[in-house]
Design a protein around this motif. Structure first.
Motif, PDB file in Angstrom:
ATOM      1  N   ARG A  10     -10.313 106.816  25.330  1.00 42.49           N
ATOM      2  CA  ARG A  10      -9.916 105.667  26.154  1.00 42.49           C
ATOM      3  C   ARG A  10     -11.072 105.163  27.006  1.00 42.49           C
ATOM      4  NH1 ARG A  10      -5.299 107.877  29.285  1.00 42.49           N
ATOM      5  NH2 ARG A  10      -5.993 109.880  28.465  1.00 42.49           N
ATOM      6  N   SER A  11     -11.878 106.099  27.508  1.00 39.79           N
ATOM      7  CA  SER A  11     -12.961 105.641  28.387  1.00 39.79           C
ATOM      8  C   SER A  11     -14.052 104.917  27.585  1.00 39.79           C
ATOM      9  CB  SER A  11     -13.499 106.799  29.230  1.00 39.79           C
ATOM     10  OG  SER A  11     -14.585 107.409  28.605  1.00 39.79           O
ATOM     11  N   LEU A  12     -14.322 105.366  26.356  1.00 44.45           N
ATOM     12  CA  LEU A  12     -15.314 104.640  25.547  1.00 44.45           C
ATOM     13  C   LEU A  12     -14.799 103.255  25.155  1.00 44.45           C
ATOM     14  CD1 LEU A  12     -17.136 107.155  23.176  1.00 44.45           C
ATOM     15  CD2 LEU A  12     -18.116 105.724  24.951  1.00 44.45           C
ATOM     16  N   LEU A  13     -13.504 103.157  24.893  1.00 43.01           N
ATOM     17  CA  LEU A  13     -12.929 101.844  24.571  1.00 43.01           C
ATOM     18  C   LEU A  13     -13.109 100.886  25.757  1.00 43.01           C
ATOM     19  CD1 LEU A  13      -9.655 102.876  22.663  1.00 43.01           C
ATOM     20  CD2 LEU A  13     -11.658 101.717  21.691  1.00 43.01           C
ATOM     21  N   ARG A  14     -12.873 101.408  26.973  1.00 45.96           N
ATOM     22  CA  ARG A  14     -13.053 100.568  28.174  1.00 45.96           C
ATOM     23  C   ARG A  14     -14.521 100.162  28.341  1.00 45.96           C
ATOM     24  NH1 ARG A  14      -9.472 104.387  30.613  1.00 45.96           N
ATOM     25  NH2 ARG A  14     -11.254 105.461  31.527  1.00 45.96           N
ATOM     26  N   ASP A  15     -15.421 101.153  28.174  1.00 46.86           N
ATOM     27  CA  ASP A  15     -16.861 100.855  28.298  1.00 46.86           C
ATOM     28  C   ASP A  15     -17.296  99.774  27.308  1.00 46.86           C
ATOM     29  OD1 ASP A  15     -17.011 102.810  30.152  1.00 46.86           O
ATOM     30  OD2 ASP A  15     -18.191 104.223  28.930  1.00 46.86           O
ATOM     31  N   GLU A  16     -16.822  99.885  26.083  1.00 48.61           N
ATOM     32  CA  GLU A  16     -17.229  98.926  25.053  1.00 48.61           C
ATOM     33  C   GLU A  16     -16.740  97.519  25.387  1.00 48.61           C
ATOM     34  OE1 GLU A  16     -16.035 100.275  21.189  1.00 48.61           O
ATOM     35  OE2 GLU A  16     -17.569 101.858  21.133  1.00 48.61           O
ATOM     36  N   GLU A  17     -15.532  97.453  25.902  1.00 49.24           N
ATOM     37  CA  GLU A  17     -14.971  96.153  26.265  1.00 49.24           C
ATOM     38  C   GLU A  17     -15.859  95.482  27.323  1.00 49.24           C
ATOM     39  OE1 GLU A  17     -12.260  94.581  24.937  1.00 49.24           O
ATOM     40  OE2 GLU A  17     -12.806  92.891  26.239  1.00 49.24           O
ATOM     41  N   LYS A  18     -16.245  96.281  28.328  1.00 50.20           N
ATOM     42  CA  LYS A  18     -17.092  95.766  29.403  1.00 50.20           C
ATOM     43  C   LYS A  18     -18.468  95.351  28.882  1.00 50.20           C
ATOM     44  CE  LYS A  18     -15.921  98.604  32.904  1.00 50.20           C
ATOM     45  NZ  LYS A  18     -16.280  99.854  33.568  1.00 50.20           N
ATOM     46  N   TRP A  19     -18.971  96.132  27.956  1.00 49.59           N
ATOM     47  CA  TRP A  19     -20.310  95.921  27.383  1.00 49.59           C
ATOM     48  C   TRP A  19     -20.363  94.655  26.518  1.00 49.59           C
ATOM     49  CZ3 TRP A  19     -21.514  96.783  22.005  1.00 49.59           C
ATOM     50  CH2 TRP A  19     -22.875  96.844  21.710  1.00 49.59           C
ATOM     51  N   GLY A  20     -19.211  94.277  25.952  1.00 51.04           N
ATOM     52  CA  GLY A  20     -19.177  93.044  25.167  1.00 51.04           C
ATOM     53  C   GLY A  20     -18.996  93.248  23.676  1.00 51.04           C
ATOM     54  N   VAL A  21     -18.347  94.348  23.302  1.00 55.67           N
ATOM     55  CA  VAL A  21     -18.201  94.681  21.878  1.00 55.67           C
ATOM     56  C   VAL A  21     -17.458  93.597  21.096  1.00 55.67           C
ATOM     57  CG1 VAL A  21     -16.003  95.978  22.077  1.00 55.67           C
ATOM     58  CG2 VAL A  21     -17.684  96.637  20.325  1.00 55.67           C
ATOM     59  N   THR A  22     -16.606  92.839  21.769  1.00 51.35           N
ATOM     60  CA  THR A  22     -15.811  91.825  21.066  1.00 51.35           C
ATOM     61  C   THR A  22     -16.447  90.436  21.147  1.00 51.35           C
ATOM     62  OG1 THR A  22     -14.509  91.438  23.068  1.00 51.35           O
ATOM     63  CG2 THR A  22     -13.633  93.061  21.509  1.00 51.35           C
ATOM     64  N   ARG A  23     -17.634  90.356  21.802  1.00 53.07           N
ATOM     65  CA  ARG A  23     -18.213  89.017  22.007  1.00 53.07           C
ATOM     66  C   ARG A  23     -19.428  88.754  21.122  1.00 53.07           C
ATOM     67  NH1 ARG A  23     -17.507  90.318  27.535  1.00 53.07           N
ATOM     68  NH2 ARG A  23     -19.751  90.621  27.707  1.00 53.07           N
ATOM     69  N   LEU A  24     -19.420  87.631  20.461  1.00 53.32           N
ATOM     70  CA  LEU A  24     -20.507  87.234  19.571  1.00 53.32           C
ATOM     71  C   LEU A  24     -21.874  87.226  20.280  1.00 53.32           C
ATOM     72  CD1 LEU A  24     -21.291  86.148  16.764  1.00 53.32           C
ATOM     73  CD2 LEU A  24     -20.672  83.862  17.559  1.00 53.32           C
ATOM     74  N   GLU A  25     -21.907  86.803  21.555  1.00 53.90           N
ATOM     75  CA  GLU A  25     -23.187  86.671  22.283  1.00 53.90           C
ATOM     76  C   GLU A  25     -23.915  88.013  22.394  1.00 53.90           C
ATOM     77  OE1 GLU A  25     -20.202  85.470  24.936  1.00 53.90           O
ATOM     78  OE2 GLU A  25     -20.065  84.974  22.810  1.00 53.90           O
ATOM     79  N   THR A  26     -23.167  89.110  22.476  1.00 58.43           N
ATOM     80  CA  THR A  26     -23.771  90.441  22.553  1.00 58.43           C
ATOM     81  C   THR A  26     -24.727  90.643  21.372  1.00 58.43           C
ATOM     82  OG1 THR A  26     -21.727  91.230  23.524  1.00 58.43           O
ATOM     83  CG2 THR A  26     -23.225  92.920  22.684  1.00 58.43           C
ATOM     84  N   TYR A  27     -24.293  90.228  20.197  1.00 63.71           N
ATOM     85  CA  TYR A  27     -25.054  90.459  18.968  1.00 63.71           C
ATOM     86  C   TYR A  27     -26.170  89.432  18.813  1.00 63.71           C
ATOM     87  CZ  TYR A  27     -21.009  93.323  18.652  1.00 63.71           C
ATOM     88  OH  TYR A  27     -20.049  94.237  18.969  1.00 63.71           O
ATOM     89  N   ARG A  28     -25.909  88.220  19.267  1.00 62.77           N
ATOM     90  CA  ARG A  28     -26.945  87.185  19.208  1.00 62.77           C
ATOM     91  C   ARG A  28     -28.120  87.583  20.095  1.00 62.77           C
ATOM     92  NH1 ARG A  28     -23.857  82.411  17.375  1.00 62.77           N
ATOM     93  NH2 ARG A  28     -23.755  83.020  15.175  1.00 62.77           N
ATOM     94  N   SER A  29     -27.843  88.169  21.263  1.00 63.08           N
ATOM     95  CA  SER A  29     -28.953  88.502  22.149  1.00 63.08           C
ATOM     96  C   SER A  29     -29.730  89.705  21.597  1.00 63.08           C
ATOM     97  CB  SER A  29     -28.468  88.708  23.594  1.00 63.08           C
ATOM     98  OG  SER A  29     -28.113  90.029  23.818  1.00 63.08           O
ATOM     99  N   PHE A  30     -29.059  90.578  20.857  1.00 63.83           N
ATOM    100  CA  PHE A  30     -29.744  91.678  20.169  1.00 63.83           C
ATOM    101  C   PHE A  30     -30.784  91.122  19.192  1.00 63.83           C
ATOM    102  CE2 PHE A  30     -29.520  94.335  16.193  1.00 63.83           C
ATOM    103  CZ  PHE A  30     -30.357  95.350  16.626  1.00 63.83           C
ATOM    104  N   ALA A  31     -30.426  90.074  18.470  1.00 65.27           N
ATOM    105  CA  ALA A  31     -31.350  89.479  17.502  1.00 65.27           C
ATOM    106  C   ALA A  31     -32.634  89.011  18.202  1.00 65.27           C
ATOM    107  CB  ALA A  31     -30.674  88.326  16.763  1.00 65.27           C
ATOM    108  N   GLY A  32     -32.496  88.463  19.402  1.00 67.45           N
ATOM    109  CA  GLY A  32     -33.662  88.021  20.169  1.00 67.45           C
ATOM    110  C   GLY A  32     -34.541  89.202  20.570  1.00 67.45           C
ATOM    111  N   GLN A  33     -33.877  90.295  20.969  1.00 66.60           N
ATOM    112  CA  GLN A  33     -34.564  91.524  21.352  1.00 66.60           C
ATOM    113  C   GLN A  33     -35.422  92.064  20.191  1.00 66.60           C
ATOM    114  OE1 GLN A  33     -31.122  93.585  23.120  1.00 66.60           O
ATOM    115  NE2 GLN A  33     -32.094  95.460  22.361  1.00 66.60           N
ATOM    116  N   VAL A  34     -34.860  92.009  18.976  1.00 64.29           N
ATOM    117  CA  VAL A  34     -35.541  92.547  17.793  1.00 64.29           C
ATOM    118  C   VAL A  34     -36.797  91.722  17.478  1.00 64.29           C
ATOM    119  CG1 VAL A  34     -35.312  92.921  15.299  1.00 64.29           C
ATOM    120  CG2 VAL A  34     -33.441  93.548  16.836  1.00 64.29           C
ATOM    121  N   ALA A  35     -36.675  90.408  17.565  1.00 62.14           N
ATOM    122  CA  ALA A  35     -37.823  89.533  17.289  1.00 62.14           C
ATOM    123  C   ALA A  35     -38.944  89.827  18.297  1.00 62.14           C
ATOM    124  CB  ALA A  35     -37.395  88.071  17.375  1.00 62.14           C
ATOM    125  N   HIS A  36     -38.577  90.069  19.534  1.00 60.03           N
ATOM    126  CA  HIS A  36     -39.550  90.356  20.582  1.00 60.03           C
ATOM    127  C   HIS A  36     -40.265  91.692  20.321  1.00 60.03           C
ATOM    128  CE1 HIS A  36     -41.354  90.375  24.519  1.00 60.03           C
ATOM    129  NE2 HIS A  36     -40.886  91.593  24.718  1.00 60.03           N
TER     130      HIS A  36
END
Ligand SMILES: [Zn+2]
Length: 410
Positions: free
Chosen positions: A269-295
């Protein structure tokens, strides 16, 4: 022309969103012989997508599995860290599940038997299942009975009718490689005894993103799991995710305990809560990762170039799949690297896929004394640095590429 994006591997949604493209890539484990250097190498697009419905992150290209696993050269028994973890896991399971000569431990993707051997020495019956013929032979020779096959619902039903039901099913670093995730998980449900336990390890998506581990994205690795996505996958097949631990293997993994019933513990339950806060369900989380990789690509290339410009000779350590991805994506080839070293004698004398840098024995670090050695297997960097203390003593330096390139040993 690009192929249409396939439906989600887990929930079937047709709304997958592309989030990162690593371009055309050779198969990460397909090291080349000298003869193969004359032939063209197959390459496939390596694109990562996100499912807005179940949050599963996944590749959109599937390479036919025969091309990937028939002569898989990865013998996991070569990493000390993994062996110690495996022994510890066996000891814990034997004690907590009270396993004995009447029990059955099944491992899916059992490789050369490195995990099951710790049950065999305690006289606990085991069955390995692995699709790679050459590796199954190695396991059998070690006394680990192994079925050469892919695992799914059909094989589970066949074993069940032969009354082969499992007290424990172990699946380490294999679920992420399976094209039919639903068939695989359903099979676990079929093969488990009523009070049996499934122990499943997968690399953790959140570690991948937080630590910029883009080089763990490769064609064999089809799914990138969060607890959120796994919870839905297991529930769909009547399995309950009871507990979850974070473990350091492969740059950060999840070890999940699943059963036919039961309630999720606080760890889940606590990991599910952490993931929700972190943005696991949001597209922007993954888009910003792509920028990080290019950098990251730019900063690593800039560092190697400046070292090379000053006359530094550079080698690399670890002819692993992640090394293929890092070198090819960043465009680091024989113009920058003299050679790659690897402990696995099966890889020595061959060449890195794509960039075609020769692979040789780690003894070459002391013989040739390159000024810098880029650690491609950064997940076992501590182990490598300990083993190579003499290289550092004589003035050699290591470069760890992730999450930010840094030089160590000074
Ligand atoms: Zn989905």
């Amino acid at each position: 022309m690009t192929d249409p994006i396939p439906p989600c591997r887990s929930c079937g949604s047709d709304k997958l969103q592309n989030v990162l493209s690593l371009g055309q890539m050779p198969l990460a484990n397909a090291t080349l012989t000298a003869d193969q250097l004359r032939e063209p190498e197959p390459a496939y697009p390596l694109d990562l997508a996100f499912c807005p419905r179940c949050s599963l992150v996944q590749l959109t290209t599937s390479v036919p599995p025969q091309k990937l696993f028939d002569t898989y050269l990865y013998f996991s028994a070569y990493s000390q860290t993994m062996l110690q973890e495996s022994q510890l896991l066996a000891e814990r399971l034997i004690e907590s599940r009270k396993l004995n000569s009447q029990s059955l431990v099944v491992e899916l993707g059992s490789n050369d038997g490195y995990q099951l051997q710790y049950f065999v020495t305690k006289r606990i019956p085991v069955l390995g299942i692995d699709p790679a013929k050459n590796i199954v032979q190695v396991a059998e020779a070690k006394g680990v009975p192994t079925l050469c096959s892919y695992f799914g619902r059909d094989l589970a039903v066949e074993l069940r009718t032969k009354n082969k039901l499992a007290d424990v099913i172990i699946a380490k670093n294999v679920l992420a490689h399976v094209p039919d995730s639903n068939g695989f998980v359903a099979g676990i449900g079929v093969l488990l005894k009523k009070d049996g336990l499934g122990v499943i390890e997968v690399p953790y998506l959140k570690d991948l993103l937080d630590k910029s581990e883009f080089d763990t994205i490769y064609h064999e690795h089809l799914s990138y799991f969060s607890v959120t996505a796994l919870n839905e996958l297991f529930r769909r097949h009547g399995l309950a995710l009871k507990e979850v631990e974070r473990i350091p293997l492969h740059g950060g993994s999840l070890r999940l305990y699943v059963a036919r019933d039961g309630e999720p513990a606080e760890s889940v339950r606590s990991l599910l809560r952490d993931e929700e806060k972190w943005g696991v369900t949001r597209l922007e989380t993954y888009r910003s990762f792509a920028g990080q990789v290019a950098h990251l690509k730019e900063s690593l290339k800039a560092l190697l170039k400046s070292l090379g410009d000053k006359g530094g000779r550079i080698a690399a350590y670890g002819a692993a799949a992640k090394g293929t991805i890092l070198l090819n994506y960043c465009g680091i080839g024989p113009d920058i690297l003299d050679f790659v070293v690897d402990l696995n004698p099966h890889k020595q004398g061959r060449y890195m896929p794509g960039v075609r840098v020769p692979i040789t024995s780690p003894s070459q670090l002391l013989e040739k004394m390159p000024d810098y050695t880029l650690i491609l297997v950064w997940n076992i960097a501590d182990e490598v640095i300990r083993q190579q203390s003499e290289y550092i003593h004589r003035g050699g330096r290591f470069i760890i590429p992730l999450p930010q390139p840094k030089i160590v040993g000074e």
